[in-house]
Design a protein around this motif. Structure first.
Motif, PDB file in Angstrom:
ATOM      1  N   HIS A   1       0.815  -1.222   0.000  1.00  0.00           N
ATOM      2  CA  HIS A   1       0.000   0.000   0.000  1.00  0.00           C
ATOM      3  C   HIS A   1       0.845   1.268   0.000  1.00  0.00           C
ATOM      4  O   HIS A   1       0.316   2.361   0.217  1.00  0.00           O
ATOM      5  CB  HIS A   1      -0.980  -0.048   1.170  1.00  0.00           C
ATOM      6  N   ALA A   2       2.123   1.128  -0.300  1.00  0.00           N
ATOM      7  CA  ALA A   2       3.035   2.282  -0.297  1.00  0.00           C
ATOM      8  C   ALA A   2       2.714   3.290  -1.393  1.00  0.00           C
ATOM      9  O   ALA A   2       3.107   4.452  -1.294  1.00  0.00           O
ATOM     10  CB  ALA A   2       4.483   1.796  -0.439  1.00  0.00           C
ATOM     11  N   PHE A   3       1.980   2.880  -2.426  1.00  0.00           N
ATOM     12  CA  PHE A   3       1.672   3.749  -3.558  1.00  0.00           C
ATOM     13  C   PHE A   3       0.205   4.208  -3.533  1.00  0.00           C
ATOM     14  O   PHE A   3      -0.264   4.881  -4.435  1.00  0.00           O
ATOM     15  CB  PHE A   3       1.969   2.992  -4.851  1.00  0.00           C
ATOM     16  N   ASP A   4      -0.517   3.872  -2.465  1.00  0.00           N
ATOM     17  CA  ASP A   4      -1.936   4.221  -2.374  1.00  0.00           C
ATOM     18  C   ASP A   4      -2.180   5.733  -2.394  1.00  0.00           C
ATOM     19  O   ASP A   4      -3.285   6.166  -2.733  1.00  0.00           O
ATOM     20  CB  ASP A   4      -2.563   3.628  -1.114  1.00  0.00           C
ATOM     21  N   PHE A   5      -1.180   6.526  -2.063  1.00  0.00           N
ATOM     22  CA  PHE A   5      -1.363   7.982  -2.079  1.00  0.00           C
ATOM     23  C   PHE A   5      -1.708   8.501  -3.477  1.00  0.00           C
ATOM     24  O   PHE A   5      -2.211   9.606  -3.630  1.00  0.00           O
ATOM     25  CB  PHE A   5      -0.134   8.713  -1.524  1.00  0.00           C
ATOM     26  N   TRP A   6      -1.456   7.709  -4.496  1.00  0.00           N
ATOM     27  CA  TRP A   6      -1.713   8.099  -5.881  1.00  0.00           C
ATOM     28  C   TRP A   6      -3.147   7.779  -6.314  1.00  0.00           C
ATOM     29  O   TRP A   6      -3.624   8.268  -7.333  1.00  0.00           O
ATOM     30  CB  TRP A   6      -0.706   7.405  -6.785  1.00  0.00           C
ATOM     31  N   ILE A   7      -3.866   6.977  -5.533  1.00  0.00           N
ATOM     32  CA  ILE A   7      -5.217   6.570  -5.896  1.00  0.00           C
ATOM     33  C   ILE A   7      -6.158   7.776  -5.828  1.00  0.00           C
ATOM     34  O   ILE A   7      -6.138   8.536  -4.863  1.00  0.00           O
ATOM     35  CB  ILE A   7      -5.711   5.431  -4.981  1.00  0.00           C
ATOM     36  N   GLY A   8      -6.958   7.944  -6.870  1.00  0.00           N
ATOM     37  CA  GLY A   8      -7.952   9.024  -6.890  1.00  0.00           C
ATOM     38  C   GLY A   8      -8.304   9.429  -8.307  1.00  0.00           C
ATOM     39  O   GLY A   8      -7.769   8.904  -9.278  1.00  0.00           O
ATOM     40  N   ARG A   9      -9.214  10.375  -8.417  1.00  0.00           N
ATOM     41  CA  ARG A   9      -9.578  10.972  -9.706  1.00  0.00           C
ATOM     42  C   ARG A   9      -8.907  12.343  -9.705  1.00  0.00           C
ATOM     43  O   ARG A   9      -9.146  13.154  -8.818  1.00  0.00           O
ATOM     44  CB  ARG A   9     -11.088  11.096  -9.833  1.00  0.00           C
ATOM     45  N   TRP A  10      -8.042  12.603 -10.711  1.00  0.00           N
ATOM     46  CA  TRP A  10      -7.164  13.760 -10.692  1.00  0.00           C
ATOM     47  C   TRP A  10      -7.311  14.657 -11.918  1.00  0.00           C
ATOM     48  O   TRP A  10      -7.503  14.174 -13.021  1.00  0.00           O
ATOM     49  CB  TRP A  10      -5.703  13.309 -10.633  1.00  0.00           C
ATOM     50  N   THR A  11      -7.139  15.945 -11.685  1.00  0.00           N
ATOM     51  CA  THR A  11      -6.910  16.924 -12.734  1.00  0.00           C
ATOM     52  C   THR A  11      -5.416  17.200 -12.675  1.00  0.00           C
ATOM     53  O   THR A  11      -4.875  17.489 -11.597  1.00  0.00           O
ATOM     54  CB  THR A  11      -7.705  18.219 -12.465  1.00  0.00           C
ATOM     55  N   VAL A  12      -4.739  17.101 -13.807  1.00  0.00           N
ATOM     56  CA  VAL A  12      -3.279  17.191 -13.817  1.00  0.00           C
ATOM     57  C   VAL A  12      -2.840  18.444 -14.571  1.00  0.00           C
ATOM     58  O   VAL A  12      -3.331  18.724 -15.667  1.00  0.00           O
ATOM     59  CB  VAL A  12      -2.665  15.923 -14.461  1.00  0.00           C
ATOM     60  N   THR A  13      -1.912  19.170 -13.976  1.00  0.00           N
ATOM     61  CA  THR A  13      -1.381  20.395 -14.590  1.00  0.00           C
ATOM     62  C   THR A  13       0.142  20.327 -14.626  1.00  0.00           C
ATOM     63  O   THR A  13       0.763  19.570 -13.883  1.00  0.00           O
ATOM     64  CB  THR A  13      -1.795  21.652 -13.793  1.00  0.00           C
ATOM     65  N   GLU A  14       0.718  21.146 -15.501  1.00  0.00           N
ATOM     66  CA  GLU A  14       2.169  21.310 -15.500  1.00  0.00           C
ATOM     67  C   GLU A  14       2.524  22.078 -14.231  1.00  0.00           C
ATOM     68  O   GLU A  14       1.935  23.121 -13.948  1.00  0.00           O
ATOM     69  CB  GLU A  14       2.614  22.065 -16.744  1.00  0.00           C
ATOM     70  N   THR A  15       3.454  21.574 -13.462  1.00  0.00           N
ATOM     71  CA  THR A  15       3.773  22.158 -12.167  1.00  0.00           C
ATOM     72  C   THR A  15       4.242  23.606 -12.279  1.00  0.00           C
ATOM     73  O   THR A  15       3.788  24.461 -11.523  1.00  0.00           O
ATOM     74  CB  THR A  15       4.833  21.304 -11.448  1.00  0.00           C
ATOM     75  N   LYS A  16       5.117  23.899 -13.225  1.00  0.00           N
ATOM     76  CA  LYS A  16       5.699  25.248 -13.322  1.00  0.00           C
ATOM     77  C   LYS A  16       4.745  26.286 -13.891  1.00  0.00           C
ATOM     78  O   LYS A  16       4.760  27.435 -13.474  1.00  0.00           O
ATOM     79  CB  LYS A  16       6.978  25.199 -14.150  1.00  0.00           C
TER      80      LYS A  16
END
Length: 175
Positions: free
Chosen positions: A36-51
């Motif tokens: 479960h070490a990668f569970d923090f990534w689970i979800g429905r996401w809107t993704v943007t360029e960080t900069k």
């Protein structure tokens, strides 16, 4: 005659000594922290360029198979892809298989490093197959609930790195 039926009934009744003991319930196969070490990534996401904050895409990350796998479903205009991620307990590593609408296939391997999930794909450099290239993805769970996915690449077996992309995942509004 009554006695014979009674005796026959006794012979047909199951014997307590032949009854099978109830099997002890199996512990869940993927219940430990490593799975479960990668569970923090689970979800429905809107993704943007960080900069820049510009939209990069949308992603649905799902936990599957009783916690034994994580599936990514990525999409952006004109392109889609996804990965299947699982913890390989025998090797003590996370594995991600990626494929997409461009026909790309990659196999990343890695794990937690300093609280971040680091996955690397090693492959021969196209221009010089005697050299190894690396593509690395670093996933960081941020305090605000977002996730940063930073990717870079090296064509000199890790001596120098060039940024590929830098994304921030934020929970998408509920529909």
């Amino acid at each position: 005659m009554i006695r014979m039926i009674f005796v026959a009934g006794l012979l047909l009744a199951p014997s307590p000594s032949l009854a099978q003991p109830a099997a002890a319930p199996k512990p869940p196969a993927c219940a430990d922290a490593a799975h479960h070490a990668f569970d923090f990534w689970i979800g429905r996401w809107t993704v943007t360029e960080t900069k820049t904050g510009k939209p990069a895409g949308q992603s649905l990350i799902e936990g599957l198979y009783a916690g034994c796998a994580i599936r990514e479903n990525w999409r952006e205009p004109g392109y889609a892809g996804g990965s299947l991620n699982t913890y390989d307990a025998a090797a003590g590593k996370w594995r991600q298989t990626w494929t997409d609408s461009a026909g790309t296939w990659r196999e990343f391997v890695g794990g937690l490093e300093a609280g971040r999930m680091v996955l690397v794909w090693r492959h021969p450099v196209q221009a010089d197959p005697s050299k190894m290239a690396r593509e690395r993805m670093i996933f960081t769970a941020n305090a605000d609930g977002s996730v940063r996915q930073y990717s870079d690449a090296s064509t000199d077996d890790g001596e120098t790195w060039t940024e590929r992309y830098d994304y921030t995942y934020r929970k998408a509004p509920r529909r």
